[in-house]
Design a protein around this motif. Structure first.
Motif, PDB file in Angstrom:
ATOM      1  N   THR A   7      64.881  -0.174   2.522  1.00 27.81           N
ATOM      2  CA  THR A   7      64.333   1.130   2.876  1.00 27.81           C
ATOM      3  C   THR A   7      63.019   1.004   3.636  1.00 27.81           C
ATOM      4  OG1 THR A   7      65.372   1.997   0.866  1.00 27.81           O
ATOM      5  CG2 THR A   7      63.756   3.413   1.970  1.00 27.81           C
ATOM      6  N   HIS A   8      62.105   0.169   3.150  1.00 28.96           N
ATOM      7  CA  HIS A   8      60.821   0.022   3.847  1.00 28.96           C
ATOM      8  C   HIS A   8      61.026  -0.565   5.239  1.00 28.96           C
ATOM      9  CE1 HIS A   8      61.117  -4.032   2.027  1.00 28.96           C
ATOM     10  NE2 HIS A   8      60.475  -4.414   3.114  1.00 28.96           N
ATOM     11  N   THR A   9      62.002  -1.450   5.390  1.00 35.04           N
ATOM     12  CA  THR A   9      62.250  -2.082   6.679  1.00 35.04           C
ATOM     13  C   THR A   9      62.697  -1.051   7.711  1.00 35.04           C
ATOM     14  OG1 THR A   9      62.894  -4.123   5.547  1.00 35.04           O
ATOM     15  CG2 THR A   9      63.524  -3.913   7.865  1.00 35.04           C
ATOM     16  N   LEU A  10      63.636  -0.197   7.331  1.00 32.07           N
ATOM     17  CA  LEU A  10      64.113   0.782   8.296  1.00 32.07           C
ATOM     18  C   LEU A  10      63.029   1.805   8.625  1.00 32.07           C
ATOM     19  CD1 LEU A  10      65.283   3.849   7.166  1.00 32.07           C
ATOM     20  CD2 LEU A  10      66.730   2.298   5.920  1.00 32.07           C
ATOM     21  N   LEU A  11      62.247   2.216   7.628  1.00 33.67           N
ATOM     22  CA  LEU A  11      61.157   3.153   7.903  1.00 33.67           C
ATOM     23  C   LEU A  11      60.105   2.518   8.800  1.00 33.67           C
ATOM     24  CD1 LEU A  11      60.749   4.845   4.411  1.00 33.67           C
ATOM     25  CD2 LEU A  11      61.475   5.961   6.535  1.00 33.67           C
ATOM     26  N   ILE A  37      72.500   0.855   7.194  1.00 37.46           N
ATOM     27  CA  ILE A  37      71.580   1.610   6.353  1.00 37.46           C
ATOM     28  C   ILE A  37      72.385   2.080   5.152  1.00 37.46           C
ATOM     29  CG2 ILE A  37      70.154   3.679   6.163  1.00 37.46           C
ATOM     30  CD1 ILE A  37      69.727   3.499   9.212  1.00 37.46           C
ATOM     31  N   SER A  38      71.975   1.702   3.985  1.00 40.49           N
ATOM     32  CA  SER A  38      72.681   2.090   2.769  1.00 40.49           C
ATOM     33  C   SER A  38      72.416   3.555   2.424  1.00 40.49           C
ATOM     34  CB  SER A  38      72.234   1.221   1.593  1.00 40.49           C
ATOM     35  OG  SER A  38      72.787   1.699   0.392  1.00 40.49           O
ATOM     36  N   GLU A  66      69.857  11.548  12.689  1.00 41.66           N
ATOM     37  CA  GLU A  66      69.326  11.485  14.056  1.00 41.66           C
ATOM     38  C   GLU A  66      69.188  10.044  14.526  1.00 41.66           C
ATOM     39  OE1 GLU A  66      65.649  13.570  14.644  1.00 41.66           O
ATOM     40  OE2 GLU A  66      66.484  15.445  13.860  1.00 41.66           O
ATOM     41  N   LYS A  67      68.669   9.191  13.655  1.00 37.80           N
ATOM     42  CA  LYS A  67      68.469   7.786  14.025  1.00 37.80           C
ATOM     43  C   LYS A  67      69.814   7.100  14.301  1.00 37.80           C
ATOM     44  CE  LYS A  67      64.048   8.047  13.533  1.00 37.80           C
ATOM     45  NZ  LYS A  67      63.209   8.219  14.710  1.00 37.80           N
ATOM     46  N   GLU A  74      74.559   1.951  11.409  1.00 37.93           N
ATOM     47  CA  GLU A  74      75.697   2.523  10.693  1.00 37.93           C
ATOM     48  C   GLU A  74      75.304   2.763   9.246  1.00 37.93           C
ATOM     49  OE1 GLU A  74      79.349   0.269  11.193  1.00 37.93           O
ATOM     50  OE2 GLU A  74      78.591  -0.488  13.109  1.00 37.93           O
ATOM     51  N   LEU A  75      75.932   3.758   8.662  1.00 38.68           N
ATOM     52  CA  LEU A  75      75.692   4.079   7.263  1.00 38.68           C
ATOM     53  C   LEU A  75      76.638   3.272   6.387  1.00 38.68           C
ATOM     54  CD1 LEU A  75      73.714   6.041   5.939  1.00 38.68           C
ATOM     55  CD2 LEU A  75      75.531   7.734   5.900  1.00 38.68           C
TER      56      LEU A  75
END
Length: 129
Positions: A7-11, A37-38, A66-67, A74-75
């Protein structure tokens, strides 16, 4: 290469945070890599947002949607096989969202991009430096 983002990485990536290492940024920006992205990360973001611990332009689900639209992300859904493994995962790491990411990394056999060294207690590949 398939990669799961903590989570911190994607943010940090989306916000241009300098705490992201060059190696991790290069891996994320490489169009040959599949970036995941989980749903667990989106869930964590939504909870932190509701607690006023995370400030985004809009709600967490719309932010990630949006991202995903304009980027090649991908989710990754949470599957029952992830939860089966979770029920037997040792408690080296206590955070419930990180534990979900760990089992997804194990079950899907994909490395995770994370600064969190506590992940190293599990049979996964963590990439950061």
């Amino acid at each position: 290469m398939r990669l799961l983002l903590d989570t911190h990485t994607l943010l940090w990536f989306f916000m241009g945070n300098s705490q992201l290492t060059d190696q991790v940024r290069d891996l994320i920006e490489d169009t040959q890599n599949q970036k995941l992205i989980s749903v667990a990360s989106v869930w964590e973001m939504a909870i932190k947002q509701s607690q006023n611990k995370l400030n985004l332009q809009n709600n967490a689900a719309d932010y990630i949607e949006e991202k995903i639209k304009w980027s090649d992300f991908e989710l990754l859904p949470i599957h029952l096989n992830h939860l089966r493994l979770l029920s037997h995962l040792p408690f080296y790491h206590k955070d419930p969202f990180d534990r979900l990411l760990i089992v997804q990394s194990i079950e899907e056999n994909i490395p995770i991009l994370s600064k969190d060294i506590a992940f190293d207690a599990y049979p996964i590949q963590r990439i950061w430096d």
